[in-house]
Write a protein that holds these residues in place. Structure first.
Motif, mmCIF file in Angstrom:
data_model
loop_
_atom_site.group_PDB
_atom_site.id
_atom_site.type_symbol
_atom_site.label_atom_id
_atom_site.label_comp_id
_atom_site.label_asym_id
_atom_site.label_seq_id
_atom_site.Cartn_x
_atom_site.Cartn_y
_atom_site.Cartn_z
ATOM 1 N N SER A 121 0.831 -1.210 0.000
ATOM 2 C CA SER A 121 0.000 0.000 0.000
ATOM 3 C C SER A 121 0.862 1.255 0.000
ATOM 4 C CB SER A 121 -0.931 0.011 1.211
ATOM 5 O OG SER A 121 -1.810 -1.091 1.178
ATOM 6 N N PHE A 122 1.946 1.223 0.764
ATOM 7 C CA PHE A 122 2.842 2.382 0.810
ATOM 8 C C PHE A 122 3.513 2.607 -0.541
ATOM 9 C CE2 PHE A 122 7.190 4.005 1.431
ATOM 10 C CZ PHE A 122 6.886 5.263 1.919
ATOM 11 N N LEU A 123 3.910 1.512 -1.207
ATOM 12 C CA LEU A 123 4.534 1.659 -2.530
ATOM 13 C C LEU A 123 3.566 2.301 -3.513
ATOM 14 C CD1 LEU A 123 6.416 -1.767 -2.829
ATOM 15 C CD2 LEU A 123 7.391 0.489 -2.325
ATOM 16 N N VAL A 124 2.302 1.885 -3.481
ATOM 17 C CA VAL A 124 1.299 2.482 -4.363
ATOM 18 C C VAL A 124 1.108 3.959 -4.022
ATOM 19 C CG1 VAL A 124 -1.143 2.441 -5.034
ATOM 20 C CG2 VAL A 124 0.109 0.290 -4.737
ATOM 21 N N ALA A 125 1.050 4.265 -2.725
ATOM 22 C CA ALA A 125 0.876 5.656 -2.298
ATOM 23 C C ALA A 125 2.064 6.515 -2.731
ATOM 24 C CB ALA A 125 0.701 5.711 -0.786
ATOM 25 N N GLY A 126 3.279 5.972 -2.617
ATOM 26 C CA GLY A 126 4.458 6.719 -3.037
ATOM 27 C C GLY A 126 4.446 7.015 -4.524
ATOM 28 N N ILE A 127 4.042 6.038 -5.333
ATOM 29 C CA ILE A 127 3.951 6.254 -6.783
ATOM 30 C C ILE A 127 2.899 7.315 -7.101
ATOM 31 C CG2 ILE A 127 3.307 5.155 -8.959
ATOM 32 C CD1 ILE A 127 4.497 2.544 -7.844
ATOM 33 N N GLN A 128 1.755 7.242 -6.424
ATOM 34 C CA GLN A 128 0.705 8.244 -6.643
ATOM 35 C C GLN A 128 1.205 9.644 -6.304
ATOM 36 O OE1 GLN A 128 -2.401 6.732 -4.121
ATOM 37 N NE2 GLN A 128 -3.267 5.410 -5.707
ATOM 38 N N LYS A 129 1.926 9.768 -5.196
ATOM 39 C CA LYS A 129 2.451 11.081 -4.797
ATOM 40 C C LYS A 129 3.429 11.615 -5.826
ATOM 41 C CE LYS A 129 2.917 14.466 -1.829
ATOM 42 N NZ LYS A 129 1.781 15.366 -1.507
ATOM 43 N N LEU A 130 4.306 10.754 -6.339
ATOM 44 C CA LEU A 130 5.278 11.183 -7.339
ATOM 45 C C LEU A 130 4.606 11.597 -8.641
ATOM 46 C CD1 LEU A 130 8.099 8.518 -6.824
ATOM 47 C CD2 LEU A 130 8.153 10.938 -6.158
ATOM 48 N N VAL A 131 3.551 10.903 -9.028
ATOM 49 C CA VAL A 131 2.853 11.206 -10.278
ATOM 50 C C VAL A 131 2.136 12.555 -10.193
ATOM 51 C CG1 VAL A 131 0.946 10.500 -11.767
ATOM 52 C CG2 VAL A 131 2.594 8.802 -10.972
ATOM 53 N N PHE A 132 1.478 12.821 -9.072
ATOM 54 C CA PHE A 132 0.678 14.035 -8.957
ATOM 55 C C PHE A 132 1.446 15.222 -8.383
ATOM 56 C CE2 PHE A 132 -2.612 10.770 -9.068
ATOM 57 C CZ PHE A 132 -3.538 11.341 -9.924
ATOM 58 N N LEU A 133 2.668 14.991 -7.888
ATOM 59 C CA LEU A 133 3.420 16.051 -7.222
ATOM 60 C C LEU A 133 3.675 17.273 -8.099
ATOM 61 C CD1 LEU A 133 4.870 16.913 -4.635
ATOM 62 C CD2 LEU A 133 6.947 15.812 -5.518
ATOM 63 N N PRO A 134 4.091 17.123 -9.371
ATOM 64 C CA PRO A 134 4.379 18.325 -10.172
ATOM 65 C C PRO A 134 3.161 19.238 -10.354
ATOM 66 C CG PRO A 134 5.331 16.371 -11.191
ATOM 67 C CD PRO A 134 4.423 15.888 -10.102
ATOM 68 N N ALA A 135 1.999 18.644 -10.624
ATOM 69 C CA ALA A 135 0.806 19.455 -10.887
ATOM 70 C C ALA A 135 0.033 19.792 -9.609
ATOM 71 C CB ALA A 135 -0.114 18.735 -11.876
#
Length: 409
Positions: A121-135
């Protein structure tokens, strides 16, 4: 021979149902729904499984609450509430069945599976954060859960589970410490202040109950230091500067909830009543009233809330009885700590009624079924009658020194 084969089949289904149910909690929530519906139906429509689940009178009484609240939901055209009542009915059926055959070994395996699932779950959350972080730098990852607050609630439970396992498995300390660190990082990503407060209180209670007073004092010091740091540097923890805004929203929601309670004070309008009435009273369009106690009164009315209170009280009496008799003491401490987290978090949110948070809470509570194993063990240790000495001697010779007659604390 046939009877033995049937019992083995039932036990096998119990184990696999427990493993599948636990795994589904960390998959997307629609998978959790599917698992509860399928496994719950397999319990209800199988005589022996249903008998095992509902052999306790309390279980039958609690199960009767679901059709009643579902019917009330239909009367007020609260169709989502009726679906929630059906889901709760199947979930409780599955939970009572798992509790009826729960053992210490299986329960610990399920908890370890929960810990492993939290890493994914943390790995998925980390990927989501990285994807949406720029915008969207303020984006709060949800991982595989319904929303970020539900993910944070799962983290509360996982950290408490890790503390419980740390108190038992000294040879795997690094693993559980790592699980705690990973989940605290996930909690930071969610930015849930309510979860941070709830986890701090629950962890403190667990440590005090376990007699870890030095660790408890250390936790208090760490929480105070963190609180002072966030006051001086609000940017340390996400969303601290939004407390005034979020509390203002909650006050508006609570006012609407109070008006809804006044409209149907006795029986409510079923689950998710707030979502059903917010448009009528001009409230914010959210799913629930963001307060566990208000939402319970709003959805189930005075009579339904009293019923749930006495049901919870009866289960609490069982836990107290287990504590007095030294039955699985640490498991009982875990349940009390998780319950404390739910109540503290319930002041500002109602995440416990979530699709995945509720099942994980129920899974932890199935440890109360280990008492049945202990009772069987105690009967085995009682003084045998003279007529059964020969049979018991043969049993000892077959089973050797496996130690099945010792009661573990």
């Amino acid at each position: 021979m046939l009877h033995t084969f049937k019992n083995k089949g039932i036990k096998s289904f119990h184990t696999w149902a427990a493993l599948l149910f636990t795994s589904s909690i960390f998959l997307p929530y629609y998978v959790t729904i599917l698992a509860v519906v399928v496994l719950g139906s397999m319990v209800l429509f199988h005589w022996e499984r249903a008998h095992a689940a509902f052999c306790n009178v309390r279980a039958k009484v609690i199960m009767g609450f679901c059709p009643a609240t579902g019917l009330i939901s239909m009367v007020y055209r609260n169709y989502f509430g009726a679906l929630c009542a059906l889901f709760l009915f199947l979930l409780l059926a599955l939970g009572f069945y798992l509790r009826s055959g729960m053992t210490r070994q299986l329960f610990h395996k399920l908890l370890d599976l929960v810990c492993i699932g939290s890493v994914l779950s943390f790995l998925v959350a980390g990927i989501q954060k990285l994807v949406f972080l720029p915008a969207h730098p303020e984006y709060r990852p949800v991982s595989t859960f319904f929303n970020a607050n539900h993910y944070a609630t799962i983290i509360e439970f996982v950290v408490l589970i890790s503390l419980y396992r740390l108190s038992h498995r000294t040879g795997h300390r690094k693993f559980y410490i790592g699980i705690i660190a990973i989940n605290l990082a996930g909690l930071y990503l969610t930015g849930s202040m309510s979860s941070l407060a709830a986890l701090s209180c629950a962890a403190l209670i667990f440590l005090i109950l376990k007699g870890k007073n030095k660790l408890a004092l250390g936790l208090v010091g760490a929480v105070l230091a963190f609180a002072v740091s966030t006051l001086v540097f609000p940017e340390i923890f996400p969303r601290v500067d939004m407390i005034d805004h979020t509390m203002g929203q909650r006050l508006d929601i609570w006012q609407v909830a109070l008006r809804g309670i006044q409209e149907t004070p006795l029986f409510g309008q079923g689950p998710l009543t707030y979502m059903n009435i917010c448009g009528k009273f001009g409230g914010l369009p959210v799913i629930h009233s963001h307060n566990l106690f208000l939402d319970t009164l709003l959805s189930y009315g005075l009579f339904g809330s009293l019923f749930l209170f006495f049901c919870a009280l009866s289960q609490l009496r069982v836990i107290i009885h287990r504590l007095k008799n030294n039955v699985c003491t640490s498991m009982n401490f875990l349940i009390l700590a998780v319950l404390a987290a739910v109540l503290v978090h319930g002041v500002t949110d109602v995440t416990i009624f979530g699709i995945q948070t509720g099942p994980l809470f129920l899974l932890i509570c199935t440890s109360m079924g280990v008492q049945a194993e202990t009772k069987r063990t105690r009967r085995a240790t009682s003084v045998p009658s003279l007529g059964s000495l020969h049979r018991i001697g043969e049993k000892y010779s077959r089973e050797g020194s496996q130690g099945i007659y010792s009661i573990k604390r």
